[in-house]
Structures are given as structure tokens and as C-alpha cells.
Design a protein around this motif. Structure first.
Motif, mmCIF file in Angstrom:
data_model
loop_
_atom_site.group_PDB
_atom_site.id
_atom_site.type_symbol
_atom_site.label_atom_id
_atom_site.label_comp_id
_atom_site.label_asym_id
_atom_site.label_seq_id
_atom_site.Cartn_x
_atom_site.Cartn_y
_atom_site.Cartn_z
ATOM 1 N N ALA A 1 40.590 31.556 -27.518
ATOM 2 C CA ALA A 1 41.514 32.682 -27.347
ATOM 3 C C ALA A 1 41.855 32.882 -25.878
ATOM 4 N N PRO A 2 43.128 33.149 -25.563
ATOM 5 C CA PRO A 2 43.510 33.427 -24.178
ATOM 6 C C PRO A 2 43.015 34.797 -23.736
ATOM 7 N N TYR A 3 43.043 35.007 -22.443
ATOM 8 C CA TYR A 3 42.502 36.229 -21.843
ATOM 9 C C TYR A 3 43.076 37.499 -22.480
ATOM 10 N N LYS A 4 44.397 37.565 -22.665
ATOM 11 C CA LYS A 4 45.010 38.782 -23.203
ATOM 12 C C LYS A 4 44.504 39.101 -24.605
ATOM 13 N N GLU A 5 44.299 38.066 -25.417
ATOM 14 C CA GLU A 5 43.798 38.283 -26.781
ATOM 15 C C GLU A 5 42.364 38.795 -26.761
ATOM 16 N N ILE A 6 41.567 38.304 -25.829
ATOM 17 C CA ILE A 6 40.181 38.755 -25.697
ATOM 18 C C ILE A 6 40.140 40.226 -25.299
ATOM 19 N N VAL A 7 40.974 40.600 -24.340
ATOM 20 C CA VAL A 7 41.025 41.996 -23.897
ATOM 21 C C VAL A 7 41.453 42.906 -25.044
ATOM 22 N N THR A 8 42.480 42.496 -25.791
ATOM 23 C CA THR A 8 42.938 43.297 -26.933
ATOM 24 C C THR A 8 41.815 43.502 -27.938
ATOM 25 N N GLY A 9 41.077 42.424 -28.236
ATOM 26 C CA GLY A 9 39.982 42.521 -29.198
ATOM 27 C C GLY A 9 38.892 43.472 -28.746
ATOM 28 N N ILE A 10 38.501 43.380 -27.484
ATOM 29 C CA ILE A 10 37.441 44.246 -26.954
ATOM 30 C C ILE A 10 37.904 45.697 -26.913
ATOM 31 N N GLU A 11 39.120 45.929 -26.445
ATOM 32 C CA GLU A 11 39.626 47.302 -26.348
ATOM 33 C C GLU A 11 39.715 47.955 -27.721
ATOM 34 N N ASN A 12 40.234 47.231 -28.698
ATOM 35 C CA ASN A 12 40.385 47.807 -30.034
ATOM 36 C C ASN A 12 39.047 47.991 -30.736
ATOM 37 N N ARG A 13 38.106 47.092 -30.495
ATOM 38 C CA ARG A 13 36.817 47.189 -31.171
ATOM 39 C C ARG A 13 35.985 48.356 -30.645
ATOM 40 N N TYR A 14 35.962 48.528 -29.337
ATOM 41 C CA TYR A 14 35.046 49.509 -28.746
ATOM 42 C C TYR A 14 35.735 50.757 -28.206
ATOM 43 N N GLY A 15 37.061 50.837 -28.347
ATOM 44 C CA GLY A 15 37.769 52.023 -27.887
ATOM 45 C C GLY A 15 37.721 52.205 -26.388
ATOM 46 N N VAL A 16 37.838 51.101 -25.645
ATOM 47 C CA VAL A 16 37.774 51.154 -24.188
ATOM 48 C C VAL A 16 39.042 50.556 -23.592
ATOM 49 N N THR A 17 39.162 50.672 -22.282
ATOM 50 C CA THR A 17 40.227 50.008 -21.531
ATOM 51 C C THR A 17 39.582 48.998 -20.596
ATOM 52 N N VAL A 18 40.111 47.772 -20.572
ATOM 53 C CA VAL A 18 39.582 46.727 -19.699
ATOM 54 C C VAL A 18 40.528 46.553 -18.514
ATOM 55 N N ILE A 19 39.984 46.670 -17.311
ATOM 56 C CA ILE A 19 40.754 46.475 -16.083
ATOM 57 C C ILE A 19 40.164 45.280 -15.342
ATOM 58 N N ASN A 20 40.993 44.289 -15.081
ATOM 59 C CA ASN A 20 40.535 43.064 -14.432
ATOM 60 C C ASN A 20 40.758 43.161 -12.927
ATOM 61 N N GLN A 21 39.675 43.282 -12.177
ATOM 62 C CA GLN A 21 39.744 43.328 -10.719
ATOM 63 C C GLN A 21 39.281 42.013 -10.095
ATOM 64 N N SER A 22 39.093 40.990 -10.946
ATOM 65 C CA SER A 22 38.688 39.679 -10.447
ATOM 66 C C SER A 22 39.930 38.847 -10.151
ATOM 67 N N ASN A 23 39.698 37.627 -9.661
ATOM 68 C CA ASN A 23 40.820 36.719 -9.422
ATOM 69 C C ASN A 23 40.979 35.716 -10.560
ATOM 70 N N LYS A 24 40.341 36.001 -11.712
ATOM 71 C CA LYS A 24 40.422 35.115 -12.877
ATOM 72 C C LYS A 24 41.156 35.835 -14.011
ATOM 73 N N THR A 25 42.366 35.388 -14.294
ATOM 74 C CA THR A 25 43.153 36.011 -15.366
ATOM 75 C C THR A 25 43.662 34.995 -16.378
ATOM 76 N N ALA A 26 43.530 33.718 -16.087
ATOM 77 C CA ALA A 26 44.025 32.676 -16.998
ATOM 78 C C ALA A 26 42.850 31.841 -17.485
ATOM 79 N N TRP A 27 42.191 32.298 -18.545
ATOM 80 C CA TRP A 27 41.083 31.544 -19.119
ATOM 81 C C TRP A 27 40.991 31.818 -20.616
ATOM 82 N N ASN A 28 40.370 30.887 -21.319
ATOM 83 C CA ASN A 28 40.191 30.991 -22.768
ATOM 84 C C ASN A 28 38.702 31.084 -23.090
#
Length: 338
Positions: free
Chosen positions: A273-300
Motif C-alpha cells: 500500500a502507498p503512503y496515502k492509503e496507509i495514513v487513511t487506514g490508520i486515521e479511520n481505524r483509530y480516529g486520529v490525524t497523521v501529520i508527516n514531519q519526516s522527509n519520507k513521503t513516498a513509500w509502500n
């Protein structure tokens, strides 16, 4: 790696939720401990062994069906090794904020958290993050609506068509047979037409693709707002991915239905799964917001979770991707590993 992170990996090993390669590495580690006939080992040796485990595991965390029963002696050896190594070896320097308590909600979703509005002859249902909803339509068709989704359908279907709008999110549809009235699900990009069919549609606004996967029956997929009248027909175990940026559709196949519908049983599944799909899954599952402050945004990432809490899921993913994180209230911050 700190003591708690090593414990999580050992528990996943014992439950059979780690990959075969990961399990083989841990097996060999235990054999090395056993060969010395002593749990008390030199810190330098333990550091070296744990370092090897880290390097081999980082990019190979995948689900595995086999369950292994770890012998009590191995658990004792592992626990002792953890205590000896924890002070000298850090798998990922993850500073937790004061708001992080390690008692985040489990991955199992509550049955509440949706809103239902009836207005102007239509029913509109919205599920919040961390919630799902099961719906029965007037014709007997059923819908399982995933978290963070929005659905709209008429109070009464007309005599020629049963039309449903998935305005955002993911849903699993089982269309009741009715040869006289076709069953159509529309997103902002696609129209999926079926008769007596079970299929899954994923169309989150935050993602660049829409996916339609067929479990049984037969469906026709049409691209909306297109002059080319592009259409594809799916058979069971086939799926299409519509690229919202390229305005193109690609047909592929999948193995087991669980690869597509595991979310209905409370699983959080990522398959390359690409990064955006992972974030969507985590946010919807746990009712949180994920903010990426790292320099890694393109990973599966590939892996599956069910009963793990938020901290455990973040631990495993961050280990695999050499990232760190902090949790402050309902926000997860991804940061570079120090």
C-alpha cells in the motif's frame, strides 16, 4: 529498540503474525542463545545479535498464517536478553510525548459513530473515523460502510434503477437480484452496474485512485465525465483501479476475497500500500490525524493488524520504514529517526 518494542516483536512471533524470514531470524537467535547454555550473555554479543535482527527485519514485515508456540525456556531467554540489551541497544529512538500512555483503543471498531439524515426523499449516512455502519436498502440489498465514508440513496427506488451514491470512502455491496432494475453505485469518477453481485468500492477523497473489486457475479464499470465512454467488465477476483490524475483504468486480479474485504472483520490490511492509503487506514481505524514531519513521503508497506492498539501499529510500521513518531492527544506525528 527499547524493551517494549522487542516484546511486541516477540509476541507477534509467538502469535504467528510475522513473516517466515522474520521468524527464521528469531529462531536462529534463540538457537544461538541456547548453544551457550546460559541466558546471561555479554552485552556486546547481544547488541550484535539484536543489530542483525533489526537489519533483517526492517524491510520484511508481512503477515504469516502459521502460529508458533514458543517454549517457556525461550520466553525466559528472550526476556533476559531484552533486559540485558535494552540499556545498550536502541532499535529506533522514538521519544514519546507525555500524552502517549500506550493505552490507545484497540483496532476493533465500535458499532456507533455514524449520522443518518433523511431529507428531500434521500437518506444520507456518514460514518466518523473509528466507526462502521451496516445498512439494508429498501430492495433488500446490503451495504457495509467503512469508517470515514459518506453514502446517499433514495428512500424508495424507482421502477427502472436502484441508484446509490458513494460520495466518499469505502463500502462493500451485496446487490439483491432484480432483473427488472439494475443496481448502480456511483462515485465522483465511476459508475458500477451490477445484477445479483457482491463487490467492494474504495473511493476516499484523500487518495489518488478509486478501486472496484468484484467478489461474485458480474459488474460493468463506466468512467463518468468522459467523452470516450470507457467501460470495463469485471469477473470474480478481478478489480479495476482508476487513476484520478491520469484519468485511466487498469484491470488486475486478486487472490482471496479477504485481501479486499478483511476490513469488514476488523482487520487493517496493507498489501504494498502507498503512503496515502496507509495514513487513511490508520486515521479511520483509530480516529486520529497523521501529520508527516519526516522527509519520507513516498513509500509502500505490506502488513496486517487486528487487535493491536495504535502504538503497536505505529511501532511496527516505523520499525519497517526507519521512522519515529510521537502521539499527542488525537494526532500522530511522523518524524525522521534520530
Amino acid at each position: 529498540m527499547d524493551t517494549e518494542q522487542i516484546k511486541i516483536l516477540l509476541e507477534r512471533y509467538n502469535q504467528g503474525s510475522c513473516s517466515p524470514e522474520e521468524a527464521d531470524i528469531i529462531d536462529k537467535w534463540f538457537e544461538q542463545i541456547n548453544s551457550r547454555q546460559s541466558v546471561i550473555a555479554d552485552d556486546r554479543i547481544l547488541d550484535q545479535q539484536l543489530d542483525e535482527v533489526k537489519l533483517r527485519i526492517q524491510e520484511h514485515i508481512r503477515p504469516a498464517p502459521q502460529v508458533r508456540n514458543m517454549r517457556p525456556w525461550y520466553w525466559s531467554a528472550a526476556a533476559a536478553a531484552v533486559v540485558l540489551a535494552a540499556g545498550a541497544f536502541w532499535f529506533s529512538n522514538r521519544p514519546l510525548s507525555a500524552d502517549h500512555t500506550g493505552s490507545q483503543p484497540l483496532a476493533q471498531l465500535p458499532a456507533t459513530g455514524s449520522t443518518r439524515i433523511v431529507k428531500d426523499g434521500f437518506v444520507e449516512i456518514t460514518t466518523a473515523k473509528g466507526a462502521r455502519e451496516n445498512i439494508t436498502l429498501p430492495d433488500g440489498s446490503t451495504i457495509a460502510l467503512n469508517a470515514g465514508s459518506r453514502l446517499r440513496y433514495p428512500v424508495d427506488f424507482d421502477s427502472t434503477e436502484r441508484s446509490v451514491q458513494l460520495q466518499e470512502g469505502e463500502a462493500y455491496f451485496v446487490a439483491a437480484p432484480d432483473p427488472a432494475r439494475r443496481f448502480v453505485v456511483r462515485t465522483s469518477d465511476l459508475a458500477t452496474t451490477a445484477l445479483g453481485t457482491a463487490f467492494n468500492i474504495r473511493a476516499y477523497d484523500s487518495e489518488n485512485k478509486v478501486t472496484v473489486a468484484l467478489i461474485s457475479g458480474k459488474v460493468k464499470i463506466e468512467q463518468l465525465n468522459s467523452k470516450s465512454n470507457t467501460a470495463m467488465v469485471l469477473l470474480p477476483s478481478e478489480q479495476i483501479s482508476f487513476d484520478r490524475l491520469q484519468l485511466s483504468m487498469i484491470k488486475t486480479s486478486f487472490g482471496k476475497p479477504d485481501e479486499v474485504t478483511a476490513w469488514k472483520q476488523g482487520y487493517l490490511v496493507f498489501k504494498d500500500a502507498p503512503y496515502k492509503e496507509i495514513v487513511t487506514g490508520i486515521e479511520n481505524r483509530y480516529g486520529v490525524t497523521v501529520i508527516n514531519q519526516s522527509n519520507k513521503t513516498a513509500w509502500n508497506y505490506t502488513g496486517s493488524f487486528k487487535n493491536e492498539n495504535l502504538a503497536e501499529v505505529m511501532d511496527i510500521i516505523c520499525i519497517a520504514k526507519s521512522l519515529s513518531y510521537t502521539i499527542k492527544k488525537d494526532t500522530v506525528y511522523l518524524v525522521n529517526q534520530k
